[in-house]
Write a protein that holds these residues in place. Structure first.
Motif, PDB file in Angstrom:
ATOM      1  N   ALA A   1      -2.176   5.775   4.500  1.00 16.53           N
ATOM      2  CA  ALA A   1      -1.683   6.859   3.655  1.00 16.53           C
ATOM      3  C   ALA A   1      -1.670   8.181   4.416  1.00 16.53           C
ATOM      4  N   ALA A   2      -2.710   8.425   5.202  1.00 19.54           N
ATOM      5  CA  ALA A   2      -2.770   9.660   5.979  1.00 19.54           C
ATOM      6  C   ALA A   2      -1.677   9.687   7.043  1.00 19.54           C
ATOM      7  N   ALA A   3      -1.457   8.544   7.691  1.00 20.21           N
ATOM      8  CA  ALA A   3      -0.410   8.461   8.712  1.00 20.21           C
ATOM      9  C   ALA A   3       0.967   8.653   8.089  1.00 20.21           C
ATOM     10  N   GLN A   4       1.185   8.053   6.923  1.00 21.90           N
ATOM     11  CA  GLN A   4       2.471   8.181   6.232  1.00 21.90           C
ATOM     12  C   GLN A   4       2.739   9.638   5.865  1.00 21.90           C
TER      13      GLN A   4
ATOM     14  N   ALA B   1      -5.781  -6.473   8.106  1.00 18.55           N
ATOM     15  CA  ALA B   1      -5.077  -5.693   7.084  1.00 18.55           C
ATOM     16  C   ALA B   1      -4.123  -6.525   6.276  1.00 18.55           C
ATOM     17  N   SER B   2      -3.683  -7.656   6.838  1.00 17.38           N
ATOM     18  CA  SER B   2      -2.724  -8.517   6.145  1.00 17.38           C
ATOM     19  C   SER B   2      -3.400  -9.349   5.063  1.00 17.38           C
TER      20      SER B   2
ATOM     21  N   PRO C   1     -14.810   7.683  10.319  1.00 15.04           N
ATOM     22  CA  PRO C   1     -15.601   6.470  10.610  1.00 15.04           C
ATOM     23  C   PRO C   1     -15.664   5.480   9.461  1.00 15.04           C
ATOM     24  N   GLN C   2     -15.602   5.957   8.236  1.00 15.21           N
ATOM     25  CA  GLN C   2     -15.706   5.060   7.088  1.00 15.21           C
ATOM     26  C   GLN C   2     -14.351   4.749   6.452  1.00 15.21           C
ATOM     27  N   ALA C   3     -13.282   5.301   7.001  1.00 15.06           N
ATOM     28  CA  ALA C   3     -11.960   5.131   6.395  1.00 15.06           C
ATOM     29  C   ALA C   3     -11.443   3.721   6.617  1.00 15.06           C
ATOM     30  N   GLY C   4     -10.929   3.095   5.559  1.00 10.58           N
ATOM     31  CA  GLY C   4     -10.330   1.775   5.679  1.00 10.58           C
ATOM     32  C   GLY C   4      -8.856   1.863   6.029  1.00 10.58           C
ATOM     33  N   PHE C   5      -8.233   0.708   6.188  1.00  8.26           N
ATOM     34  CA  PHE C   5      -6.843   0.680   6.627  1.00  8.26           C
ATOM     35  C   PHE C   5      -5.925   1.385   5.629  1.00  8.26           C
ATOM     36  N   GLY C   6      -6.079   1.132   4.342  1.00 11.37           N
ATOM     37  CA  GLY C   6      -5.209   1.739   3.353  1.00 11.37           C
ATOM     38  C   GLY C   6      -5.283   3.250   3.375  1.00 11.37           C
TER      39      GLY C   6
ATOM     40  N   ARG D   1       0.820  -1.215   0.000  1.00 12.18           N
ATOM     41  CA  ARG D   1       0.000   0.000   0.000  1.00 12.18           C
ATOM     42  C   ARG D   1       0.855   1.266   0.000  1.00 12.18           C
ATOM     43  N   GLY D   2       2.173   1.117  -0.131  1.00 15.99           N
ATOM     44  CA  GLY D   2       3.066   2.269  -0.199  1.00 15.99           C
ATOM     45  C   GLY D   2       3.439   2.852   1.147  1.00 15.99           C
ATOM     46  N   GLY D   3       3.295   2.081   2.220  1.00 17.39           N
ATOM     47  CA  GLY D   3       3.573   2.596   3.553  1.00 17.39           C
ATOM     48  C   GLY D   3       4.638   1.819   4.288  1.00 17.39           C
TER      49      GLY D   3
END
Length: 484
Positions: free
Chosen positions: A369-372, A483-484, A360-365, A302-304
């Motif tokens: 990306a936001a955390a990265q 997530a895996s 609330p609707q955000a998935g792991f990916g 996922r680029g992270g």
């Protein structure tokens, strides 16, 4: 290297030995002339305040590891002395200086270790009590700031040392374990006699002791960079900073959105404001070695980074337990780099704020990306030290607060497999032991070893905190697995 409380370490009975660091230049040591690090100055001030109101908050950062075979106590004494001689932060004498904290460093030849045989420890419970007491002897306001010893058995020995946080951080513990073990191997492989110049009594049962002055020095890698010199350079870089400095814009914006510099842990722990509670400590494995490898691969796909995947997973778990749609927390950042300070002992940690959306609707990916992205922004402002920002942006709180004001949202991750000597950690049963006598929130230290992903937790001793912590860790693990 596993981070675990000493009570859970399963160290077998044996003969107890201690080595006390002693100065050869007199009990008072030299006058302070050098300034110390930002972390050190604030930590020392906190200890002074606690002493003045007779409310000491004690803590230590300790480590233990195993030597196999019959121990050579002379070589072990020389290896422990080698550690102190190698890292000047352990030889520094700290004293208040002009409203700040100063120090002077004893030369390597000006310190020795005094051996004391402390008697037999016949049960695991006696070992635990002995180590608890010995680890707790370090005191921020007293020199030395390291205490060392061993529990000796016929065919194995547990070596241990304990430091005050003033002179160490978690990464330093792995560095120190490697230094001691490497020096011991070098000395015993050389099979050279050290005679009267090295260690004293080998444990025949009496309590006599003598100093170890100038034992044979083992072959050593390049001398590590000085933490005190690093601290001086950091202070010079921040000296001209004022409250309106543009370098503080990142901190200032975070403070304004958060309502203060310290982001609150967003879940109920059943605590009252202004009160410190007895701690509860535990360590558990969250993912196996295979599972954490699969999770890392999922993050890379996922680029992270794996570390940001862990942070994203924790943010989602907090949100699912009733936390906010914006994650705000503090992140400890190792400042050593890969150059001269890579294997230096000291408190090389800055603490930086990070924030990113976790809707609330955000998935792991999406959260990853936001955390990265938030991590990149955070790193761009790593030149400003947390203590300096605190002092400039909240001077009244800085002067008044001697502990974190409330339960703080805090994220920490270490991959111990990447540290010096990591290849020996499993065989040596290398352990990191962190303890504090009182707390007002919850701290999670995530760490990776060859056996998987672990978390060492210290939280307040309340029924609500136990329930909250359990639910959070279960949700966190579930998020990583999915997530895996």
């Amino acid at each position: 290297m596993l981070q675990i409380s000493v009570e859970d370490s399963e160290i077998g009975p044996g003969e107890a030995h201690r080595w006390h660091l002693v100065p050869l230049t007199g009990a008072d040591g030299p006058a302070p002339r050098r300034m110390t690090g930002y972390n050190q100055a604030k930590h020392f001030t906190v200890a002074q305040h606690a002493q003045s109101v007779d409310e000491p908050i004690r803590s230590y950062v300790a480590s233990s590891f195993e030597l196999t075979g019959r121990v050579d106590l002379d070589a072990l004494a020389a290896a422990l002395l080698h550690l102190v001689r190698r890292h000047e932060v352990l030889r520094a004498v700290y004293q208040p200086l002009g409203g700040d904290l100063g120090c002077e460093v004893l030369d390597a030849e000006e310190v020795a270790v005094k051996h004391v045989y402390a008697g037999p420890l016949e049960t695991p419970e006696e070992v635990t009590r002995h180590l608890q007491e010995a680890f707790g002897e370090v005191d921020t306001l007293s020199w030395p700031l390291i205490t060392m010893g061993a529990v000796v058995r016929a065919e194995s020995t547990t070596v241990w040392f304990s430091c005050d946080h003033l002179v160490t951080d978690g990464l330093s513990s792995a560095i120190a374990v490697n230094d001691i073990a490497t020096a011991y191997r070098s000395l015993t492989a050389a099979d050279t006699g050290r005679g009267d110049a090295d260690s004293g009594d080998t444990g025949s049962g009496d309590a006599d002791s003598r100093d170890t002055g100038s034992g044979e020095t083992p072959a050593a890698p390049r001398q590590p960079g000085s933490y005190l010199e690093f601290s001086r350079a950091q202070r010079r870089a921040n000296r001209a900073m004022r409250a309106d400095d543009a370098r503080l814009d990142y901190w200032r914006a975070f403070r304004d959105r958060n309502g203060g510099l310290f982001p609150a842990f967003p879940l109920d722990l059943g605590v009252r404001p202004g009160r410190l509670y007895a701690p509860v400590a535990s360590t558990e494995r969250l993912l196996t070695a295979r599972q954490i490898e699969e999770f890392g691969a999922a993050c890379r796909a996922r680029g992270g980074r794996l570390s940001m995947g862990l942070l994203a997973g924790l943010a989602i778990a907090l949100r699912q337990e009733g936390g906010p749609a914006v994650y705000r927390g503090l992140v400890p950042v190792n400042e050593r780099g890969r150059g001269d300070y890579a294997e230096s002992m000291g408190w090389f940690i800055n603490t930086l704020p990070i924030e990113f959306p976790v809707g609330p609707q955000a998935g792991f990916g999406e959260v990853l990306a936001a955390a990265q992205d938030a991590y990149g922004q955070m790193q761009a402002h790593a030149g400003v030290h947390f203590v300096k920002a605190w002092r400039l942006l909240a001077p009244a709180e800085y002067a008044r607060l001697h502990y974190w004001p409330h339960a703080v949202n805090f994220f920490s991750y270490i991959d111990f497999r990447r540290l010096p000597g990591a290849g020996q950690h499993t065989a040596q049963r290398a352990r990191l032991h962190v303890w504090v006598s009182g707390c007002n929130g919850v701290l999670h230290w995530l760490h990776r070893t060859d056996e998987g992903l672990f978390v060492n937790t210290i939280h307040v001793d309340t029924a609500q905190a136990r329930a909250t912590n359990r639910a959070l860790l279960d949700g966190f693990t579930r998020c990583l697995t999915e997530a895996s």
